[in-house]
Design a protein around this motif. Sequence first.
Motif, PDB file in Angstrom:
ATOM      1  N   PHE A 137     -28.179 -12.185  34.152  1.00 22.90           N
ATOM      2  CA  PHE A 137     -27.236 -12.656  35.156  1.00 22.90           C
ATOM      3  C   PHE A 137     -27.422 -14.158  35.367  1.00 22.90           C
ATOM      4  N   MET A 174     -23.942 -13.766  42.645  1.00 19.32           N
ATOM      5  CA  MET A 174     -24.379 -13.296  41.332  1.00 19.32           C
ATOM      6  C   MET A 174     -23.461 -12.165  40.886  1.00 19.32           C
ATOM      7  N   ASN A 175     -23.011 -12.225  39.640  1.00 25.42           N
ATOM      8  CA  ASN A 175     -22.150 -11.178  39.108  1.00 25.42           C
ATOM      9  C   ASN A 175     -22.869  -9.843  39.132  1.00 25.42           C
ATOM     10  N   ALA A 206     -24.198  -7.562  34.017  1.00 25.97           N
ATOM     11  CA  ALA A 206     -24.988  -8.469  33.174  1.00 25.97           C
ATOM     12  C   ALA A 206     -24.158  -8.954  31.995  1.00 25.97           C
TER      13      ALA A 206
END
Length: 127
Positions: free
Chosen positions: A50, A67-68, A71
């Motif tokens: 990430f 944060m997305n 992954a």
Amino acid sequence: GYYADRWKNLLIPMSSPMKTYFDTSDQDPFCMYNYLLDITTWNKNIRRGFIKVKLTDYTGNTVESEMNSEASTFQQYKRVKILTGFNQDLDKISKISLTFSTKTLIGPKHKLRILQMKLKSLNNPER
């Protein structure tokens, strides 16, 4: 926030199928500023993880991306595009910092070596 039910009368009459995204934040004033991060890495080994982006302007103001939740896979000389959002927009960016995380507590720490990076504002494409 934005009331999605107010868009119903606009979206239903459209004959072609379409997707509509209302990307909002959980913090006042609830708007999100989206950027497209386009990076090419040069690690020999495949890395999966990430990326969090931190922007700093010339006056020292900073803003960090969320944060997305999914992954990304990074391979040598392969471009990866990541949509990243911020709670506020900085006009004149002086510094871009990336933090790479695998979200694992055990095992060796890995670095992600960046060969090339572009960051494009989707709200203000001229920047």
